[in-house]
Design a protein around this motif. Structure first.
Motif, PDB file in Angstrom:
ATOM      1  N   VAL A  82      -3.937  -5.919  -2.846  1.00  0.00           N
ATOM      2  CA  VAL A  82      -3.654  -4.425  -3.244  1.00  0.00           C
ATOM      3  C   VAL A  82      -4.051  -4.335  -4.613  1.00  0.00           C
ATOM      4  CG1 VAL A  82      -1.957  -2.499  -3.473  1.00  0.00           C
ATOM      5  CG2 VAL A  82      -1.852  -4.254  -1.447  1.00  0.00           C
ATOM      6  N   ARG A  83      -3.846  -5.300  -5.488  1.00  0.00           N
ATOM      7  CA  ARG A  83      -4.139  -4.980  -7.013  1.00  0.00           C
ATOM      8  C   ARG A  83      -5.604  -4.999  -7.074  1.00  0.00           C
ATOM      9  NH1 ARG A  83      -0.202  -9.417  -9.632  1.00  0.00           N
ATOM     10  NH2 ARG A  83       1.541  -8.085  -9.938  1.00  0.00           N
ATOM     11  N   THR A  84      -6.405  -5.810  -6.201  1.00  0.00           N
ATOM     12  CA  THR A  84      -7.847  -5.902  -6.340  1.00  0.00           C
ATOM     13  C   THR A  84      -8.404  -4.352  -5.823  1.00  0.00           C
ATOM     14  OG1 THR A  84      -8.012  -8.159  -5.837  1.00  0.00           O
ATOM     15  CG2 THR A  84     -10.058  -7.068  -5.324  1.00  0.00           C
ATOM     16  N   VAL A 136       0.833  -1.187  -0.066  1.00  0.00           N
ATOM     17  CA  VAL A 136      -0.063  -0.053  -0.132  1.00  0.00           C
ATOM     18  C   VAL A 136       1.024   1.267   0.001  1.00  0.00           C
ATOM     19  CG1 VAL A 136      -1.544   1.434   1.362  1.00  0.00           C
ATOM     20  CG2 VAL A 136      -2.359  -0.974   1.038  1.00  0.00           C
ATOM     21  N   ASN A 137       1.910   1.237   0.580  1.00  0.00           N
ATOM     22  CA  ASN A 137       2.932   2.491   1.051  1.00  0.00           C
ATOM     23  C   ASN A 137       3.663   2.425  -0.392  1.00  0.00           C
ATOM     24  OD1 ASN A 137       2.172   4.039   3.326  1.00  0.00           O
ATOM     25  ND2 ASN A 137       3.224   2.245   4.469  1.00  0.00           N
ATOM     26  N   GLU A 138       3.930   1.499  -1.069  1.00  0.00           N
ATOM     27  CA  GLU A 138       4.703   1.628  -2.328  1.00  0.00           C
ATOM     28  C   GLU A 138       3.606   2.302  -3.394  1.00  0.00           C
ATOM     29  OE1 GLU A 138       5.819  -2.281  -3.497  1.00  0.00           O
ATOM     30  OE2 GLU A 138       7.598  -2.251  -1.646  1.00  0.00           O
ATOM     31  N   ARG A 139       2.672   1.928  -3.412  1.00  0.00           N
ATOM     32  CA  ARG A 139       1.467   2.551  -4.328  1.00  0.00           C
ATOM     33  C   ARG A 139       1.196   3.852  -4.019  1.00  0.00           C
ATOM     34  NH1 ARG A 139      -1.160  -1.218  -7.844  1.00  0.00           N
ATOM     35  NH2 ARG A 139       0.209  -3.010  -7.637  1.00  0.00           N
ATOM     36  N   ARG A 140       1.283   4.307  -2.746  1.00  0.00           N
ATOM     37  CA  ARG A 140       1.093   5.556  -2.345  1.00  0.00           C
ATOM     38  C   ARG A 140       2.356   6.514  -2.700  1.00  0.00           C
ATOM     39  NH1 ARG A 140      -2.738   7.388   1.090  1.00  0.00           N
ATOM     40  NH2 ARG A 140      -1.558   8.841   2.006  1.00  0.00           N
ATOM     41  N   LEU A 167     -12.759  -6.579   1.813  1.00  0.00           N
ATOM     42  CA  LEU A 167     -12.599  -7.853   0.814  1.00  0.00           C
ATOM     43  C   LEU A 167     -12.740  -8.924   1.165  1.00  0.00           C
ATOM     44  CD1 LEU A 167     -11.455  -7.984  -2.288  1.00  0.00           C
ATOM     45  CD2 LEU A 167      -9.205  -8.113  -1.505  1.00  0.00           C
ATOM     46  N   ARG A 168     -13.180  -9.905   0.682  1.00  0.00           N
ATOM     47  CA  ARG A 168     -13.496 -11.333   0.979  1.00  0.00           C
ATOM     48  C   ARG A 168     -12.587 -12.296   0.078  1.00  0.00           C
ATOM     49  NH1 ARG A 168     -19.244 -12.827   1.322  1.00  0.00           N
ATOM     50  NH2 ARG A 168     -19.128 -11.787   3.361  1.00  0.00           N
ATOM     51  N   VAL A 169     -11.725 -12.926   0.338  1.00  0.00           N
ATOM     52  CA  VAL A 169     -10.763 -13.712  -0.648  1.00  0.00           C
ATOM     53  C   VAL A 169     -10.833 -15.183  -0.230  1.00  0.00           C
ATOM     54  CG1 VAL A 169      -9.834 -11.734  -1.459  1.00  0.00           C
ATOM     55  CG2 VAL A 169      -8.817 -13.042   0.267  1.00  0.00           C
ATOM     56  N   ARG A 170     -10.535 -15.991  -1.428  1.00  0.00           N
ATOM     57  CA  ARG A 170     -10.245 -17.468  -0.797  1.00  0.00           C
ATOM     58  C   ARG A 170      -8.822 -17.532  -0.488  1.00  0.00           C
ATOM     59  NH1 ARG A 170     -14.218 -20.315  -3.129  1.00  0.00           N
ATOM     60  NH2 ARG A 170     -15.783 -19.463  -4.795  1.00  0.00           N
ATOM     61  N   CYS A 218     -13.560   3.032  -6.157  1.00  0.00           N
ATOM     62  CA  CYS A 218     -13.613   3.510  -4.839  1.00  0.00           C
ATOM     63  C   CYS A 218     -12.440   3.276  -3.813  1.00  0.00           C
ATOM     64  CB  CYS A 218     -15.012   2.962  -4.086  1.00  0.00           C
ATOM     65  SG  CYS A 218     -16.356   4.141  -4.969  1.00  0.00           S
ATOM     66  N   ASP A 219     -12.200   1.904  -3.697  1.00  0.00           N
ATOM     67  CA  ASP A 219     -11.003   1.398  -2.977  1.00  0.00           C
ATOM     68  C   ASP A 219      -9.640   2.131  -3.209  1.00  0.00           C
ATOM     69  OD1 ASP A 219     -12.679  -0.336  -1.673  1.00  0.00           O
ATOM     70  OD2 ASP A 219     -12.223  -2.004  -2.910  1.00  0.00           O
ATOM     71  N   ARG A 220      -9.564   2.335  -4.787  1.00  0.00           N
ATOM     72  CA  ARG A 220      -8.309   3.041  -5.131  1.00  0.00           C
ATOM     73  C   ARG A 220      -8.258   4.401  -4.651  1.00  0.00           C
ATOM     74  NH1 ARG A 220      -4.748   2.837  -9.717  1.00  0.00           N
ATOM     75  NH2 ARG A 220      -4.206   5.069 -10.183  1.00  0.00           N
ATOM     76  N   ALA A 221      -9.495   5.242  -4.591  1.00  0.00           N
ATOM     77  CA  ALA A 221      -9.563   6.394  -4.166  1.00  0.00           C
ATOM     78  C   ALA A 221      -9.222   6.538  -2.619  1.00  0.00           C
ATOM     79  CB  ALA A 221     -10.652   7.058  -4.551  1.00  0.00           C
TER      80      ALA A 221
END
Length: 172
Positions: free
Chosen positions: A129-131, A60-64, A117-120, A137-140
């Motif tokens: 993070v990709r999702t 997340v911090n890398e994306r930021r 997020l609900r994931v298997r 909305c999540d990206r924002a």
């Protein structure tokens, strides 16, 4: 009890050897990096989410940083709130946002946001993070300049097949 300890020790050693072998294969160009990450960061066991969570927060911090935004730091109040909400969602089989007013009040914040997020089982930190980044909305939320504190909660559903992640962001 001694047999259980021996089995655990052997399983841990085998996992370490497998991970080392995969890293060596990746360095030699035989195994793609994505394979190594997927095997190294499969969904955490209910008792050990710490390394997985740390990797999600790093990503997340890398994306930021790629968007010239400040890094978020973890906070015990926000993390505890996210953990409790993830546990509630997993136990009830629902996926709904928490009352962010409660988060603001409990953690003394002026801004709050939340991604769910609900994931298997088998998802990697990068998958999460990709999702989130692929969902407007999540990206924002992840790329908002307002939050300074982050908390991530993980919880398994009762059957242990899926897990719920709650990412809460806060500004004091």
């Amino acid at each position: 009890m001694r047999t259980t300890t021996l089995r655990t020790t052997v399983a841990t050693a085998a996992t370490g050897l497998l991970g080392g072998l995969l890293v060596l294969l990746m360095i030699l160009g035989v195994a793609p990096a994505a394979t190594v990450e997927r095997l190294a960061f499969t969904a955490p066991t209910p008792a050990e989410p710490t390394r997985f969570t740390a990797r999600v927060l790093t990503l997340v911090n890398e994306r930021r940083a790629a968007h010239d935004l400040p890094a978020l730091r973890t906070g015990p109040c926000v993390t505890g709130f996210a953990d409790r909400w993830a546990g509630h969602l997993a136990a009830t089989g629902t996926l709904a946002h928490s009352d962010l007013g409660t988060l603001l009040g409990r953690c003394d914040g002026t801004y709050a946001a939340e991604n769910l997020l609900r994931v298997r089982a088998g998802a990697t930190p990068r998958d999460l993070v990709r999702t989130w980044m692929a969902t407007p909305c999540d990206r924002a939320t992840l790329l908002s300049a307002r939050p300074r504190v982050i908390g991530l909660g993980l919880a398994w559903d009762p059957a242990g097949h899926r897990w719920v992640t709650v990412l809460d962001l806060l500004h004091h």
